[in-house]
Structures are given as C-alpha cells and as structure tokens.
Design a protein around this motif. Structure first.
Motif, PDB file in Angstrom:
ATOM      1  N   HIS A 108       1.421   7.732 -32.913  1.00  0.00           N
ATOM      2  CA  HIS A 108       1.734   6.989 -31.511  1.00  0.00           C
ATOM      3  C   HIS A 108       0.568   6.872 -31.261  1.00  0.00           C
ATOM      4  N   GLY A 111      -1.276   4.724 -31.926  1.00  0.00           N
ATOM      5  CA  GLY A 111      -1.232   3.261 -31.066  1.00  0.00           C
ATOM      6  C   GLY A 111      -0.421   2.755 -32.849  1.00  0.00           C
ATOM      7  N   ARG A 115       8.201   3.608 -39.228  1.00  0.00           N
ATOM      8  CA  ARG A 115       9.155   2.431 -38.759  1.00  0.00           C
ATOM      9  C   ARG A 115       9.573   3.034 -40.189  1.00  0.00           C
ATOM     10  N   LYS A 143       3.353  -0.516 -38.489  1.00  0.00           N
ATOM     11  CA  LYS A 143       2.895  -1.551 -37.298  1.00  0.00           C
ATOM     12  C   LYS A 143       1.655  -0.717 -36.280  1.00  0.00           C
ATOM     13  N   GLN A 144       0.275  -1.469 -36.590  1.00  0.00           N
ATOM     14  CA  GLN A 144      -0.585  -0.809 -35.601  1.00  0.00           C
ATOM     15  C   GLN A 144      -0.582  -1.570 -34.358  1.00  0.00           C
ATOM     16  N   LEU A 145      -0.962  -1.429 -32.970  1.00  0.00           N
ATOM     17  CA  LEU A 145      -1.033  -2.424 -31.693  1.00  0.00           C
ATOM     18  C   LEU A 145      -2.356  -3.306 -31.573  1.00  0.00           C
ATOM     19  N   THR A 158      -4.008  -0.414 -22.968  1.00  0.00           N
ATOM     20  CA  THR A 158      -3.082  -1.513 -22.993  1.00  0.00           C
ATOM     21  C   THR A 158      -2.701  -2.186 -22.009  1.00  0.00           C
ATOM     22  N   GLN A 170       6.704  -2.004 -29.295  1.00  0.00           N
ATOM     23  CA  GLN A 170       6.124  -0.304 -29.827  1.00  0.00           C
ATOM     24  C   GLN A 170       6.921   0.442 -29.358  1.00  0.00           C
ATOM     25  N   ASP A 173       9.887   1.137 -31.314  1.00  0.00           N
ATOM     26  CA  ASP A 173       9.184   1.725 -33.078  1.00  0.00           C
ATOM     27  C   ASP A 173       9.050   3.056 -32.788  1.00  0.00           C
TER      28      ASP A 173
END
Length: 325
Positions: A108, A111, A115, A143-145, A158, A170, A173
């Motif tokens: 986390h 990023g 999931r 997923k990655q940001l 961000t 995000q 998730d």
C-alpha cells in the motif's frame, strides 16, 4: 499441476541446465477473456524482492500463452496448515497476521493493492510453517496507482496529480485488502468462516450477511481469546471501508504489539474442507457482485429490509447474529 485460477494454471517446471525447480503460471492468450498480465508482471518485477512476496524469475511469451516463472512454493496453503496442525494458538494467529499486514502495508505504501487476498493466494515457501516463510502470490487482480498519462504514482505524489475518483477507488481497494485479512483472522480464531457456513450457501445469503456487518464473536474459541483479538476483528471487518483500520493501524493495535503475551491455549477448528469451501463460496459471491458489497453497504436492498437490517453506521456485532445452519 500446482494450482489453477480463472484463465491461468500453475505448473511445476524444471530448468534444463541447472535442474532447479520452479513454478510457472501459464496465462492463455485470448483477447476476449484473458486478463492482461502486464500489470502483474510489472508489480512482481518491482516488489517481488520483498521476503513475503513470491519472486518472479523470468517471463516468456510464445504467441499463444504468457509464462510467468516464479519461485516454487513447496509448503501448504496457509489455511490448510492452520486448520490441520495439531496445536494452533491465539499467539500463532497474531504472528501470522503481523507478517501479512506488514507485507500489505509495504504494498500500500508503494501505491499497490492486491485486491484478491483470499486464502488460496497465501502459501508457505517450505514445510517449516514459520511466519517468515509466508508468501503472498497471484497478483492477477493487483493494481498500482497511475496518473492519467500512465506513469506510476506513489502516495506521496498523488495530491496534485491524481483525480479524486481514482484516489477513492484506491482507498476502497486498500480497505478490501484489510477486509480479506480480517476474514482470515476471524477464521483462524473461530475455526470457521464468518459469513458462510458451507459451500452450499447461496451468493444472496452470503452477500446479505456481509452487508449486515454482523458476525458471531461469542462462544467457542471466542471465550478463550483476548478482548483485543475481538476488537481487532471488529475493526478489520467494519462494513464501512472508511472506518475500517488501515494496515499501519492494524500494526499499532494492542493485539499485534503485545502478541508475546497472548495465550498459547490450543484452539478448536471445524473440518478443513468445509471451512475452505465456505470461504471459497464467500469470495465467489463477492466476485459475482458488482459493486462488491464489502465496499458499499447493502442496507437499501429489499433483501436487507426484509431481514430487518439497521440504518448505515457502525455494525452491531453480537451473539444474536445469524447462527450457522
């Protein structure tokens, strides 16, 4: 065959020169149904060096399939071992959750959200069964940001560049990852799953139970464990993702910080196949639901109203929750 998940299978392979054994995840190329493995590959290349994340060794593409060569995990699935070992204690559960939460916190912080932290995606690297040999695997849904231009983003960058709706997704998730660890924690302590009693439970029943935010934390093993364990389960399984604990908050919880003082009394478990089947039914129900009820409470549904669910807010957790049938 090592395992199978969706459009992919995992097989054991042998390096022709070194004779070293590996696991290879085979993703068939089907433009209509297959998921693009590029995100999974990129995440594993960047973060697979973490001691509790499966390592990606190489990638091959023969035009029909994409092959992800990874470390061969010789141990059992985590829940298989937990549910069958002769003696399993509250302290053991805390050691496992601490290891997993530290790994999730790392992801986390970069990023990345997994999931799909269901029990079958958490394995031991060997037969020793020590927390340090736990590996999180199968990043097929991870997923990655990213910014709108496709560039990778980390949380500290961000605020200016990321659209609010992307940040909210995000956050949802990430909250789902904690919810999945909460499911695992509940199951390790109680010896059964919180929202389904058997593989035969319907998706509608499971989703209504999840949406109600109710689960049993009295009787059985719950009378043998600490109040801190119950408190952490409640906060990790909160029906509102905005009020659910984050990974850093879990790691600061008393049950993790003071785990050396926890009870070493053995906990009882239900039949492993029944428990795993109930958990499989739970995650299958969530996959078939859009949007997932773990992200949005379902109090407004007709089924929820028939079951007398209370208005949105903190869930009421009591022994009056639906008993296993």
């Amino acid at each position: 065959l090592v395992g199978q998940s969706g459009a992919s299978v995992c097989k054991r392979c042998l390096h022709r020169v070194t004779a070293v054994e590996y696991s290879v995840k085979v993703n068939e190329i089907n433009l209509k149904t297959r998921r693009d493995p590029s995100e999974e590959i990129e995440i594993l290349l960047r973060y697979g060096q973490h001691p509790n994340i499966v390592s990606l060794k190489d990638v091959f593409d023969d035009g029909q399939s994409v092959f992800l060569v990874q470390d061969l995990l010789r141990g059992e699935e985590l829940l298989d071992r937990v549910l069958t070992q002769p003696s399993f204690t509250e302290r053991d559960a805390s050691d496992i959750i601490c290891t997993l939460t530290k790994t999730v916190e790392y992801l986390h912080s970069q990023g990345v959200v997994h999931r799909d932290l269901k029990p079958s995606n958490i394995r031991y690297a060997d037969d020793g069964g020590l927390p340090g040999s736990i590996r999180i695997c199968d990043f097929g849904f991870a997923k990655q940001l990213r910014a709108e231009n496709g560039l990778l983003m980390t949380p500290c960058y961000t605020a200016t560049f990321m659209a609010p709706e992307v940040l909210r997704k995000q956050g949802y998730d990430a909250a789902c990852d904690i919810w999945s660890l909460g499911i695992l924690l509940y199951t390790m302590i109680a010896g059964f799953s919180p929202f389904a009693s058997s593989p035969q439970d319907t998706a509608e029943e499971i989703l209504a139970q999840i949406g109600s935010g109710k689960f049993v934390i009295t009787g059985g093993n719950w009378d043998l464990v600490s109040e801190a364990a119950k408190d952490l389960v409640i906060k990790m399984l909160h029906v509102d993702p905005h009020q659910r604990l984050t990974a850093p908050q879990v790691l600061r919880h008393q049950w993790i910080v003071d785990r050396g003082q926890l009870s070493d009394r053995s906990l009882t478990r239900q039949d492993a196949l029944t428990v795993k089947g109930a958990l499989c039914a739970t995650y299958s129900a969530l996959r078939r639901c859009a949007p997932a009820p773990v992200l949005e409470p379902v109090q407004s549904s007709s089924l929820a109203q028939r079951r007398g669910m209370k208005k949105q807010g903190s869930p009421e957790v009591s022994s009056d929750a639906k008993e296993k049938e």
